[in-house]
Design an enzyme around this catalytic site. Structure first.
Site, PDB file in Angstrom:
ATOM      1  N   GLU A  58      -3.318 -31.449   7.147  1.00 29.89           N
ATOM      2  CA  GLU A  58      -3.385 -31.135   8.577  1.00 29.89           C
ATOM      3  C   GLU A  58      -3.434 -29.628   8.810  1.00 29.89           C
ATOM      4  O   GLU A  58      -4.118 -29.149   9.692  1.00 29.89           O
ATOM      5  CB  GLU A  58      -2.193 -31.757   9.322  1.00 29.89           C
ATOM      6  N   THR A  59      -2.668 -28.894   8.019  1.00 29.65           N
ATOM      7  CA  THR A  59      -2.602 -27.431   8.114  1.00 29.65           C
ATOM      8  C   THR A  59      -2.434 -26.942   6.691  1.00 29.65           C
ATOM      9  O   THR A  59      -1.792 -27.605   5.878  1.00 29.65           O
ATOM     10  CB  THR A  59      -1.385 -27.006   8.961  1.00 29.65           C
ATOM     11  N   HIS A 114      -5.651 -24.319  10.753  1.00 32.90           N
ATOM     12  CA  HIS A 114      -5.592 -25.698  11.238  1.00 32.90           C
ATOM     13  C   HIS A 114      -6.842 -25.961  12.067  1.00 32.90           C
ATOM     14  O   HIS A 114      -7.215 -25.138  12.903  1.00 32.90           O
ATOM     15  CB  HIS A 114      -4.323 -25.886  12.094  1.00 32.90           C
ATOM     16  N   HIS A 135      -2.141 -21.693  12.951  1.00 34.67           N
ATOM     17  CA  HIS A 135      -1.206 -22.555  13.682  1.00 34.67           C
ATOM     18  C   HIS A 135       0.169 -21.933  13.896  1.00 34.67           C
ATOM     19  O   HIS A 135       1.149 -22.640  14.171  1.00 34.67           O
ATOM     20  CB  HIS A 135      -1.093 -23.940  13.040  1.00 34.67           C
ATOM     21  N   HIS A 148      -9.271  -8.979  -6.625  1.00 34.79           N
ATOM     22  CA  HIS A 148      -8.287  -9.887  -7.217  1.00 34.79           C
ATOM     23  C   HIS A 148      -8.932 -10.821  -8.248  1.00 34.79           C
ATOM     24  O   HIS A 148      -8.243 -11.406  -9.066  1.00 34.79           O
ATOM     25  CB  HIS A 148      -7.611 -10.722  -6.122  1.00 34.79           C
ATOM     26  N   HIS A 156      -9.883  -5.819  -1.667  1.00 36.08           N
ATOM     27  CA  HIS A 156      -9.442  -4.905  -0.604  1.00 36.08           C
ATOM     28  C   HIS A 156      -9.450  -3.472  -1.094  1.00 36.08           C
ATOM     29  O   HIS A 156      -9.459  -3.208  -2.296  1.00 36.08           O
ATOM     30  CB  HIS A 156      -8.048  -5.298  -0.090  1.00 36.08           C
ATOM     31  N   CYS A 157      -9.426  -2.556  -0.153  1.00 35.49           N
ATOM     32  CA  CYS A 157      -9.329  -1.136  -0.476  1.00 35.49           C
ATOM     33  C   CYS A 157      -7.870  -0.839  -0.857  1.00 35.49           C
ATOM     34  O   CYS A 157      -6.949  -1.459  -0.325  1.00 35.49           O
ATOM     35  CB  CYS A 157      -9.755  -0.298   0.715  1.00 35.49           C
ATOM     36  N   ASP A 169     -10.071  -3.001  -4.965  1.00 31.62           N
ATOM     37  CA  ASP A 169      -9.258  -3.818  -5.872  1.00 31.62           C
ATOM     38  C   ASP A 169      -9.738  -5.253  -5.695  1.00 31.62           C
ATOM     39  O   ASP A 169      -9.552  -5.848  -4.627  1.00 31.62           O
ATOM     40  CB  ASP A 169      -7.770  -3.657  -5.498  1.00 31.62           C
ATOM     41  N   HIS A 172      -5.324   1.201   5.030  1.00 27.35           N
ATOM     42  CA  HIS A 172      -6.738   0.846   4.863  1.00 27.35           C
ATOM     43  C   HIS A 172      -6.934  -0.662   4.990  1.00 27.35           C
ATOM     44  O   HIS A 172      -7.919  -1.116   5.563  1.00 27.35           O
ATOM     45  CB  HIS A 172      -7.258   1.350   3.511  1.00 27.35           C
ATOM     46  N   HIS A 187     -11.984   6.025  -0.608  1.00 19.61           N
ATOM     47  CA  HIS A 187     -11.809   4.566  -0.656  1.00 19.61           C
ATOM     48  C   HIS A 187     -12.004   4.086  -2.094  1.00 19.61           C
ATOM     49  O   HIS A 187     -12.491   4.825  -2.944  1.00 19.61           O
ATOM     50  CB  HIS A 187     -12.828   3.861   0.246  1.00 19.61           C
ATOM     51  N   MET A 231     -10.171  -3.272   5.799  1.00 24.36           N
ATOM     52  CA  MET A 231     -10.826  -3.232   4.487  1.00 24.36           C
ATOM     53  C   MET A 231     -10.401  -4.351   3.546  1.00 24.36           C
ATOM     54  O   MET A 231      -9.647  -4.142   2.594  1.00 24.36           O
ATOM     55  CB  MET A 231     -10.604  -1.869   3.830  1.00 24.36           C
TER      56      MET A 231
HETATM   57 CU   LIG Z   1     -10.342   2.449   2.128  1.00 22.56          CU
END
Ligand SMILES: [Cu+2]
Length: 367
Positions: A291-292, A267, A318, A112, A147-148, A110, A157, A107, A162
């Protein structure tokens, strides 16, 4: 260049210890499982620091719906999504990522929110039995997915659970478009996962002895892009009924929502987004009165809402098929006093008065 670095190291031994190259105060944070978020300051007058987090990757079989469907999950720290990690702009995160020997898969992570080396993915590859420490500087405020991303198996993954979220708060706190300070009384983190569980010839969900055995079938379902489950926080019903989130009338609640693989559209039924950072980045002014809102796959967004009426609110994706049929629904139970000015049932449901039937119906009159 290697020789030059070696020479520098020899003449300045103080620089040799990697843990000591930043002379900053350190803070160790104990992570908590979503929808909860570890205690944190919303604004700070203190200078930058190194915030230490530790996450242990857990591969484990979990149940993902009331029918008892079993699923081999891969998780950051045991939960789907992984825990939210909060720091302030200008702080450094020092993350220890542990892959216990009992796991089967390699594993990494990453982030962001981080800059360079595939968001840290290139520097955090850990095989079972290994751990790694990554430090990165939080230069952009906002909520960001992590995330992986192991080479050759990235989507598998991610859709096995993940992902999680980092929140980098501006040092002086959140603001509206006019620069007025915004605060929350409570924060909840909702991570949405699309899951792809293989079925046998009779249409029953298949189970596997090990996660490795599920790979080929799962990939085949994934490639059709039709999830069997779309869930908040790991399973159908994880945030409904007795697991509902709570608030009080007058409280301002921050709802952070992430999806690492697929678009979604949160929503709040009967409520709104008072202030919404749809793309989740706090240097952009929040939108008002939504609203959304739209969360792009691979991102997190944040919404602030001050509850004005008591009751049980449904918080849903929604796409209502995904919400009702596939699982992407949560509840927020709000206590407080009802405000008749905002809404009142003037007359409860009852029979249509007989003398008015027909006469009051313009369609019937003109026919
Ligand atoms: Cu992983």
């Amino acid at each position: 260049m290697g020789a030059a670095v070696a020479a520098l190291m020899m003449t300045t031994p103080a620089l040799a210890g990697p843990a000591d190259d930043l002379k900053l105060p350190r803070q160790k944070v104990e992570l908590v499982a979503p929808p909860f978020v570890h205690a944190h300051e919303q604004a700070t007058k203190a200078g930058p620091k190194i915030v230490e987090f530790k996450m242990t990757i857990r591969e484990k079989e979990v149940v993902i719906d009331p029918a008892g469907t079993k699923f081999h999950a891969m998780t950051f720290d045991g939960s789907m999504p992984g825990p939210m990690m909060v720091l302030h702009e200008g702080d450094y995160m020092e993350l220890t990522l542990v892959n216990p020997a009992t796991n089967a898969m390699p594993h990494n992570i990453d982030l962001h929110s981080a800059t360079g080396a595939l968001g840290g993915g290139a520097l955090t590859h850990v095989n079972p039995g290994e751990q790694v420490v990554l430090r990165w500087k939080a230069t952009r405020p906002g909520v960001f997915v992590y995330h992986c991303a192991p080479e050759g198996m990235i989507p598998w993954h991610v859709v096995s659970g993940m992902h999680g979220t980092v929140m980098v708060l501006p040092r002086d706190g959140l603001k509206d478009a006019e620069g007025k300070a915004l605060r929350y009384d409570k924060i909840y983190y909702i991570g949405e996962n699309d899951l792809y569980v293989p079925k046998d010839a009779d249409g029953k969900y298949k189970t596997y002895e090990t996660i490795g055995e599920s790979y080929a079938d799962t990939t085949e379902v994934m490639r059709k892009l039709i999830p069997t489950h779309v869930v908040f926080n790991g399973r159908v019903g994880s945030l409904t009924g007795k697991n509902a989130m709570t608030a009080k009338v007058g409280e301002t609640v921050m709802l952070v929502h992430s999806q690492a693989n697929r678009d979604t559209r949160p929503h709040l039924i009967g409520g709104h987004g008072d202030y919404v950072w749809e793309a989740g980045k706090f240097n952009n002014p929040p939108q008002k009165d939504l609203e959304t809102w739209f969360i792009r796959g691979g991102s997190a967004g944040a919404a602030l809402y001050t509850f004005r009426e008591p009751g049980v609110y449904a918080y849903v994706n929604h796409n209502l098929i995904e919400a009702v049929e596939l699982g992407a629904s949560a509840h927020i139970k709000v206590e407080g006093k009802w405000n008749d000015d905002l809404m009142k049932q003037v007359t409860p449901p009852g029979p249509i008065p007989p003398d008015k039937v027909g006469a009051a119906d313009p369609v019937a009159v003109t026919r």
